[in-house]
Design a protein around this motif. Structure first.
Motif, PDB file in Angstrom:
ATOM      1  N   HIS A   1       0.841  -1.210   0.000  1.00  0.00           N
ATOM      2  CA  HIS A   1       0.000   0.000   0.000  1.00  0.00           C
ATOM      3  C   HIS A   1       0.874   1.257   0.000  1.00  0.00           C
ATOM      4  N   SER A   2       1.888   1.261   0.848  1.00  0.00           N
ATOM      5  CA  SER A   2       2.784   2.412   0.938  1.00  0.00           C
ATOM      6  C   SER A   2       3.594   2.579  -0.351  1.00  0.00           C
ATOM      7  N   LEU A   3       4.038   1.469  -0.920  1.00  0.00           N
ATOM      8  CA  LEU A   3       4.791   1.545  -2.178  1.00  0.00           C
ATOM      9  C   LEU A   3       3.949   2.155  -3.295  1.00  0.00           C
ATOM     10  N   GLN A   4       2.688   1.762  -3.373  1.00  0.00           N
ATOM     11  CA  GLN A   4       1.796   2.304  -4.406  1.00  0.00           C
ATOM     12  C   GLN A   4       1.454   3.770  -4.145  1.00  0.00           C
ATOM     13  N   ALA A   5       1.182   4.098  -2.907  1.00  0.00           N
ATOM     14  CA  ALA A   5       0.737   5.453  -2.570  1.00  0.00           C
ATOM     15  C   ALA A   5       1.880   6.466  -2.521  1.00  0.00           C
ATOM     16  N   ARG A   6       3.051   6.070  -1.990  1.00  0.00           N
ATOM     17  CA  ARG A   6       4.122   7.043  -1.721  1.00  0.00           C
ATOM     18  C   ARG A   6       5.483   6.680  -2.312  1.00  0.00           C
ATOM     19  N   GLY A   7       5.586   5.487  -2.914  1.00  0.00           N
ATOM     20  CA  GLY A   7       6.853   5.097  -3.531  1.00  0.00           C
ATOM     21  C   GLY A   7       7.912   4.627  -2.558  1.00  0.00           C
ATOM     22  N   THR A   8       7.502   4.267  -1.347  1.00  0.00           N
ATOM     23  CA  THR A   8       8.432   3.763  -0.333  1.00  0.00           C
ATOM     24  C   THR A   8       7.779   2.629   0.440  1.00  0.00           C
ATOM     25  N   GLY A   9       8.589   1.729   0.969  1.00  0.00           N
ATOM     26  CA  GLY A   9       8.059   0.598   1.722  1.00  0.00           C
ATOM     27  C   GLY A   9       7.402   0.989   3.029  1.00  0.00           C
ATOM     28  N   SER A  10       7.822   2.099   3.605  1.00  0.00           N
ATOM     29  CA  SER A  10       7.234   2.606   4.842  1.00  0.00           C
ATOM     30  C   SER A  10       7.469   4.105   4.916  1.00  0.00           C
ATOM     31  N   VAL A  11       6.396   4.867   4.940  1.00  0.00           N
ATOM     32  CA  VAL A  11       6.527   6.326   5.048  1.00  0.00           C
ATOM     33  C   VAL A  11       7.167   6.686   6.388  1.00  0.00           C
ATOM     34  N   ALA A  12       6.744   6.052   7.461  1.00  0.00           N
ATOM     35  CA  ALA A  12       7.286   6.365   8.790  1.00  0.00           C
ATOM     36  C   ALA A  12       8.790   6.130   8.839  1.00  0.00           C
ATOM     37  N   GLU A  13       9.249   5.000   8.317  1.00  0.00           N
ATOM     38  CA  GLU A  13      10.682   4.686   8.334  1.00  0.00           C
ATOM     39  C   GLU A  13      11.470   5.652   7.451  1.00  0.00           C
ATOM     40  N   ALA A  14      10.950   5.923   6.250  1.00  0.00           N
ATOM     41  CA  ALA A  14      11.635   6.835   5.331  1.00  0.00           C
ATOM     42  C   ALA A  14      11.738   8.238   5.927  1.00  0.00           C
ATOM     43  N   VAL A  15      10.656   8.721   6.505  1.00  0.00           N
ATOM     44  CA  VAL A  15      10.643  10.053   7.109  1.00  0.00           C
ATOM     45  C   VAL A  15      11.629  10.125   8.275  1.00  0.00           C
ATOM     46  N   ALA A  16      11.633   9.109   9.128  1.00  0.00           N
ATOM     47  CA  ALA A  16      12.544   9.097  10.275  1.00  0.00           C
ATOM     48  C   ALA A  16      13.999   9.132   9.812  1.00  0.00           C
ATOM     49  N   LEU A  17      14.335   8.320   8.818  1.00  0.00           N
ATOM     50  CA  LEU A  17      15.710   8.280   8.317  1.00  0.00           C
ATOM     51  C   LEU A  17      16.123   9.597   7.665  1.00  0.00           C
TER      52      LEU A  17
END
Length: 164
Positions: free
Chosen positions: A85-101
């Motif tokens: 779902h996250s990959l389709q919607a935002r292009g990342t496996g996890s928005v929370a993880e990507a944002v934190a990093l």
């Protein structure tokens, strides 16, 4: 120069999420990864710019600074979690993880995979990063700086030189 540890809680959430969803996710994150308290408490919250208002509200409530991350940068980060779902919607496996990093800066690392709030509306992830503390300018440096005028080009060089 000293380095201080950044402990960034990044958030991802659905449009239906409420402040309570984020509060619950943050509290669950703290419970899950309490062992990182050897580094201290979470000192930053982060969200994609398009999701910022709700996280800013949480930041005000908990008195924690909030960092905004560009939405376009989310797909540039490798995450531990791979949500379709996250990959389709935002292009990342996890928005929370990507944002934190992204918010924790270069060489940041995740403490573990993101957690999901009990209402399944929000996710939160914790990343550790390092921020360099610049020494404060003493009176001599301030006198020298005020004595000379700086053009934008000289100022950019000066800032780059100080940050190296």
């Amino acid at each position: 120069m000293k380095q201080s540890v950044l402990r960034v809680a990044g958030f991802g959430f659905r449009s239906e999420a409420t402040l309570e969803s984020l509060i619950q996710a943050l509290d669950q994150l703290i419970d899950q990864y309490g062992s990182v308290y050897k580094y201290g408490l979470i000192n930053r919250l982060a969200a994609a710019r398009s999701m910022l208002p709700l996280v800013e509200e949480l930041g005000r409530l908990r008195n924690i600074e909030v960092i905004a991350v560009a939405d376009a940068e989310l797909s540039t980060v490798a995450t531990l979690t791979h949500s379709t779902h996250s990959l389709q919607a935002r292009g990342t496996g996890s928005v929370a993880e990507a944002v934190a990093l992204l918010a924790a800066g270069p060489n940041a690392r995740l403490v573990g995979p993101r957690i999901i709030s009990t209402d399944r509306q929000a996710t939160a992830a914790l990343a550790l990063g390092f921020a360099r503390k610049l020494p404060a300018l003493d009176n001599t440096a301030l006198k020298i700086a005020s004595k000379y005028s700086f053009t934008p080009r000289k100022l950019r060089f000066f800032v780059d030189f100080c940050l190296v």
